[in-house]
Enzyme design. Structure first.
Site, short mmCIF file in Angstrom:
data_model
loop_
_atom_site.label_atom_id
_atom_site.label_comp_id
_atom_site.label_asym_id
_atom_site.label_seq_id
_atom_site.Cartn_x
_atom_site.Cartn_y
_atom_site.Cartn_z
N HIS A 76 -16.01 -4.95 5.54
CA HIS A 76 -15.48 -6.21 5.01
C HIS A 76 -13.96 -6.16 4.92
O HIS A 76 -13.26 -7.07 5.36
CB HIS A 76 -16.10 -6.49 3.64
CG HIS A 76 -15.35 -7.50 2.82
ND1 HIS A 76 -15.33 -8.84 3.13
CD2 HIS A 76 -14.59 -7.38 1.70
CE1 HIS A 76 -14.60 -9.49 2.25
NE2 HIS A 76 -14.11 -8.63 1.37
N ASP A 105 9.41 -21.07 24.22
CA ASP A 105 8.21 -20.22 24.13
C ASP A 105 8.61 -18.93 23.43
O ASP A 105 9.75 -18.77 23.01
CB ASP A 105 7.65 -19.93 25.54
CG ASP A 105 6.16 -19.64 25.52
OD1 ASP A 105 5.75 -18.80 24.70
OD2 ASP A 105 5.41 -20.25 26.29
N TRP A 141 -11.94 1.33 3.33
CA TRP A 141 -10.95 1.02 4.38
C TRP A 141 -9.78 1.98 4.36
O TRP A 141 -9.04 2.10 5.33
CB TRP A 141 -10.47 -0.43 4.25
CG TRP A 141 -9.34 -0.65 3.28
CD1 TRP A 141 -9.44 -0.70 1.93
CD2 TRP A 141 -7.96 -0.83 3.60
NE1 TRP A 141 -8.20 -0.90 1.37
CE2 TRP A 141 -7.26 -1.00 2.38
CE3 TRP A 141 -7.23 -0.89 4.78
CZ2 TRP A 141 -5.90 -1.21 2.31
CZ3 TRP A 141 -5.85 -1.09 4.70
CH2 TRP A 141 -5.20 -1.25 3.48
N SER A 168 -1.80 -3.99 19.08
CA SER A 168 -1.69 -5.45 19.12
C SER A 168 -0.64 -5.94 18.12
O SER A 168 0.20 -6.79 18.44
CB SER A 168 -3.06 -6.06 18.81
OG SER A 168 -2.94 -7.42 18.55
N SER A 169 -0.71 -5.39 16.91
CA SER A 169 0.25 -5.81 15.87
C SER A 169 1.67 -5.47 16.27
O SER A 169 2.60 -6.27 16.06
CB SER A 169 -0.06 -5.12 14.54
OG SER A 169 -1.34 -5.46 14.13
N HIS A 252 0.92 0.27 1.64
CA HIS A 252 1.58 -0.67 0.75
C HIS A 252 2.45 -1.68 1.50
O HIS A 252 2.37 -2.87 1.22
CB HIS A 252 2.34 0.00 -0.39
CG HIS A 252 2.50 -0.99 -1.51
ND1 HIS A 252 1.49 -1.31 -2.37
CD2 HIS A 252 3.52 -1.83 -1.79
CE1 HIS A 252 1.88 -2.29 -3.16
NE2 HIS A 252 3.11 -2.63 -2.85
N GLU A 254 1.74 -2.71 4.27
CA GLU A 254 0.71 -3.57 4.86
C GLU A 254 0.33 -4.71 3.91
O GLU A 254 0.12 -5.85 4.32
CB GLU A 254 -0.52 -2.72 5.20
CG GLU A 254 -1.76 -3.47 5.65
CD GLU A 254 -1.62 -4.14 7.01
OE1 GLU A 254 -0.76 -3.71 7.78
OE2 GLU A 254 -2.37 -5.09 7.27
N TYR A 256 2.30 -6.16 1.91
CA TYR A 256 3.36 -7.17 2.00
C TYR A 256 3.36 -7.86 3.35
O TYR A 256 3.78 -9.01 3.47
CB TYR A 256 4.71 -6.55 1.65
CG TYR A 256 4.75 -6.23 0.18
CD1 TYR A 256 4.98 -7.23 -0.75
CD2 TYR A 256 4.42 -4.97 -0.28
CE1 TYR A 256 4.92 -6.97 -2.10
CE2 TYR A 256 4.36 -4.70 -1.63
CZ TYR A 256 4.60 -5.70 -2.54
OH TYR A 256 4.52 -5.45 -3.87
N SER A 267 7.03 -21.75 1.10
CA SER A 267 8.43 -22.21 1.04
C SER A 267 8.70 -23.38 1.98
O SER A 267 9.73 -24.05 1.86
CB SER A 267 9.38 -21.06 1.39
OG SER A 267 9.17 -19.98 0.52
N HIS A 301 1.83 4.45 -6.23
CA HIS A 301 1.19 3.80 -7.39
C HIS A 301 -0.30 3.57 -7.13
O HIS A 301 -1.03 3.21 -8.04
CB HIS A 301 1.91 2.51 -7.79
CG HIS A 301 1.79 1.37 -6.83
ND1 HIS A 301 2.80 0.48 -6.60
CD2 HIS A 301 0.78 0.94 -6.05
CE1 HIS A 301 2.41 -0.42 -5.72
NE2 HIS A 301 1.19 -0.16 -5.37
N HIS A 302 -0.74 3.78 -5.87
CA HIS A 302 -2.16 3.67 -5.56
C HIS A 302 -2.90 4.95 -5.92
O HIS A 302 -4.11 5.01 -5.79
CB HIS A 302 -2.36 3.39 -4.07
CG HIS A 302 -1.86 2.05 -3.65
ND1 HIS A 302 -2.63 0.91 -3.69
CD2 HIS A 302 -0.65 1.63 -3.20
CE1 HIS A 302 -1.92 -0.12 -3.27
NE2 HIS A 302 -0.71 0.29 -2.97
N THR A 327 9.95 -10.98 -6.76
CA THR A 327 8.79 -11.88 -6.71
C THR A 327 8.96 -13.00 -7.72
O THR A 327 8.66 -14.17 -7.45
CB THR A 327 7.49 -11.09 -6.98
OG1 THR A 327 7.49 -9.93 -6.15
CG2 THR A 327 6.27 -11.92 -6.65
N LYS A 330 11.18 -15.67 -6.48
CA LYS A 330 10.48 -16.61 -5.59
C LYS A 330 9.68 -17.63 -6.39
O LYS A 330 9.74 -18.83 -6.13
CB LYS A 330 9.55 -15.84 -4.66
CG LYS A 330 10.28 -15.14 -3.55
CD LYS A 330 9.32 -14.43 -2.63
CE LYS A 330 10.04 -14.10 -1.35
NZ LYS A 330 10.35 -15.27 -0.54
N ARG A 449 -15.73 0.39 -8.91
CA ARG A 449 -15.84 -0.36 -7.65
C ARG A 449 -16.66 0.45 -6.65
O ARG A 449 -16.93 1.63 -6.88
CB ARG A 449 -14.45 -0.67 -7.10
CG ARG A 449 -13.63 0.56 -6.79
CD ARG A 449 -12.18 0.25 -6.48
NE ARG A 449 -12.02 -0.40 -5.19
CZ ARG A 449 -10.91 -0.34 -4.45
NH1 ARG A 449 -9.85 0.34 -4.90
NH2 ARG A 449 -10.82 -0.97 -3.31
#
Lengths: 523, 159
Positions: A76, A105, A141, A168-169, A252, A254, A256, A267, A301-302, A327, A330, A449
């Site tokens: 998932h 283009d 994951w 690809s990315s 991390h 990722e 963002y 925006s 922090h993870h 943040t 924003k 979890r």
């Protein structure tokens, strides 16, 4: 002598049917491919989520066995992150960035075609692992060793598919950077670029910085499993905790990568429906850059619970809390844009306002998780699940949906059905809260979890959450139906679509012609 | 597109924000953090990040080089007393075409469909060459008018 020097992307859709879509180098075609692919993956990943939530409707094991449950949680996440969200943002970038910067283009159209067509085989490979001996990866994951090394025959296929997704990315990111830096219309300086373009430029930098780290990490997993290396195997002198460091050094940023383009979309949407220019454009650009920079110095922090020196924990706690500053800039800028604006609440604006409110909830729970003493309690509980789903669902996904509603008339030439759009909004917003808000309470009550069964005291909140999941999932079918309806026909959209929107994309007719900017854009 | 009436010469080039130097500094700006991170991990023994970082930077470098190269494409049309000389291509690899000025005509062939851009040709006596594929439609139309003025071909003439 007769000669032709047209670039390949100057040719029109000369091919038809499947061949056209396979060979197209047109940014609009490729944007459409990305968006359709992302929608399909969103439904696939969503179905996996519903399997998870159905199993969790009540305690005990009733629908799937624990191993398959773990495969579902892993797949998932991988499908939603790499298959739904990232391609959705790349699709929006493909459609919008050339339109917004006044380019005909993308800079490298053939590479653009490759970067899309790597995705479907990669996902066939990834989803195919569900049918391999030993099943799909079930270690989460994050692919932590040594658990992930227990994956069956599927393991090398998972690694290879992730490599393809990364490639690809990277190709997409390089194309976006080159397009933005090289192909802006005359007069469009960097500080005149729309915020969506800015956020994507910064996201592309993040992608280029983060992806090799993931590629290296999963390759080292592969060599640990098949080539007798011991990068992460304690028995051979390796360090499994270092995998966590490396993974989150990618992971991390990722996060963002998944949210910055959504910031850009919001925006664009809020000023249009507030009928005011964006408040604090420069500070928005600086805040986005600051978030991107900070994303590289907060990874640990993870993993506060792995056992880290106090100074290290303090460093990562403080840097994480710093992220609240840009943040917050924003959030306040969006509020200031709306302040005393002549606001109207069309569907994109509704999703944008919901984004601001619900993403802020996700941000606040993130701040709670940044606190080391609190995190040691919350770690690996449903509180974390609630936190990142608030960031990614009413955050990133609502951002994508807001963008789709906002630009859909420009793409299709038809207005979507506003009544259905509002139904979609209200159902999604109500059910997403029913789905994820109770998970905060479950986490605070210490429900772990990634478990298929749980103690009976967690039953009620899990039942509520599952009802929310089905409500949210079914609401998205309304979205799909409405998209199909809008593509097929409907009220004709004008060139500007909305009431005096800002940006070059609103100067071309609706639908945007196959080749845009046949007249020079004025900036 | 540059034109000058005193010395009839038209230079056509694609819209390109990059200079070679700009692209170089962009590349350096990307290389330092990406390689820095990869080398830092490699020094701790996790060297397999390094080849991926290198590969990625190589692709980025190639992409930038292609873009800078494309930006150097030039088409120069000189109007002499008797001849119109077209020079086009990249520095050092340019092809030359020459047409007798009194017979030279400029025309635009419409795209295969209304959504496709037209194509501008300059030619005489059955020979022709395409110009200004890198320009926008409006610029192409304007260039075609200017070419017709300079070749003294009546505006109504079409191939």
């Amino acid at each position: 002598m007769s000669d032709t020097t047209h670039e390949e992307h100057h040719d029109g859709p000369h091919a038809s049917g499947m061949w056209r879509w396979l060979t197209t180098t047109n940014h609009k075609d490729i944007g459409t491919l990305y968006l359709v692919f992302s929608l399909i993956m969103f439904l696939v990943g969503g179905t996996m989520a519903l399997i998870i939530r159905t199993e969790l409707f009540q305690p005990g094991l009733q629908l799937v066995d624990p191993h398959f449950f773990n495969q579902m949680t892993t797949m998932h996440a991988l499908v939603m992150i790499f298959g739904a969200l990232m391609p959705a943002f790349v699709g929006l970038a493909n459609w919008q960035i050339p339109l917004m910067v006044g380019a005909p283009d993308m800079a490298l159209p053939r590479m653009n075609n490759w970067s899309f067509w790597i995705l479907p085989p990669a996902f066939l490979l990834l989803l195919g692992t569900l049918f391999m001996p030993g099943g799909a990866p079930a270690g989460g994951w994050t692919l932590y060793p040594p658990l992930i090394l227990q994956t069956g025959d599927a393991f090398p296929f998972v690694v290879f598919s992730l490599h393809m997704l990364g490639a690809s990315s990277i190709l997409g990111a390089i194309n976006i950077i080159v397009t933005i830096t090289n192909m802006r219309a005359p007069g469009m300086g960097f500080m005149k670029m729309p915020l969506f373009v800015w956020t994507w430029l910064i996201t592309a930098y993040l992608l280029i910085g983060a992806m090799p780290v993931l590629a290296g990490a999963i390759t080292m997993l592969l060599t640990d499993r098949y080539f007798d290396t011991s990068f992460f195997l304690a028995a051979g002198g390796g360090d499994p905790v270092m995998f966590q460091h490396i993974f989150w050094f990618f992971g991390h940023p990722e996060v963002y990568i998944l949210i910055l383009p959504a910031f850009g979309i919001i925006s664009q949407v809020i000023p249009t429906f507030s009928r005011k220019p964006l408040f604090g454009y420069v500070s928005m650009v600086i805040a986005t850059s600051a978030i991107a920079f900070l994303s590289y110095v907060v990874w640990a922090h993870h993993m506060f619970t792995v056992g880290m020196p106090a100074a290290g924990m303090l460093f990562f706690m403080i840097t994480t809390m710093f992220i609240a500053v840009p943040t917050g800039v924003k959030i306040f800028n969006w509020l200031a844009t709306m302040w005393r604006g002549s606001i109207s609440f069309e569907t994109p604006m509704l999703f944008a306002v919901a984004f601001v409110i619900l993403f802020t909830i996700g941000g606040f729970s993130g701040l709670m998780l940044a606190l080391v003493p609190a995190d040691i309690e919350y770690h690996d509980t449903y509180f974390v699940v609630a936190h990142f789903h608030y960031v990614l669902v009413p955050g990133a996904i609502f951002g994508v949906i807001a963008g789709v509603y906002y630009w859909l008339p420009k793409w299709t030439g038809h207005m979507y059905n506003e009544t259905l759009g509002k139904w979609h909004f209200w159902l999604s917003t109500i059910f997403v809260n029913i789905l994820f808000f109770p998970q905060h309470f479950l986490g605070l009550a210490s429900m772990p979890r990634r478990i298929p069964d749980y103690s009976v005291q967690f039953t009620e909140f899990n039942m509520i959450s599952t009802v929310g999941a089905f409500g949210f999932g079914l609401s998205q079918l309304l979205f799909v139906w409405m998209l199909v309806k809008c593509v097929k026909g409907g009220e004709k959209a004008s060139t500007e679509v909305w009431d005096d929107p800002e940006g070059l994309e609103w100067t071309v007719p609706s639908p945007a012609p196959y080749h845009t900017f046949e007249t020079a854009p004025k900036v | 597109m540059k034109t000058g009436d005193s010395a009839p010469r038209i230079v056509i080039r694609p819209n390109c924000n990059f200079t070679g130097r700009g692209a170089f500094w962009l590349f350096v700006g990307m290389t330092l953090p990406v390689l820095g991170v990869a080398v830092a991990w490699a020094l701790r023994g996790y060297w397999l990040i390094l080849p991926f970082a290198g590969l990625e930077l190589a692709v980025l470098g190639i992409a930038l080089a292609i873009t800078v190269h494309r930006g150097r494409y030039r088409e120069t049309v000189r109007f002499g007393q008797r001849f119109v000389r077209v020079r086009r291509g990249y520095a050092g690899r340019q092809e030359h075409v020459e047409f007798p000025r009194p017979w030279t005509r400029a025309w635009i062939e419409p795209g295969a469909s209304p959504a496709l851009p037209g194509r501008l040709f300059l030619g005489a006596g059955g020979a022709s060459c395409e110009l200004a594929a890198c320009l926008t439609e409006e610029e192409r139309q304007s260039l075609c008018r200017r070419l017709r003025e300079l070749t003294r071909v009546p505006a109504t003439a079409q191939k």
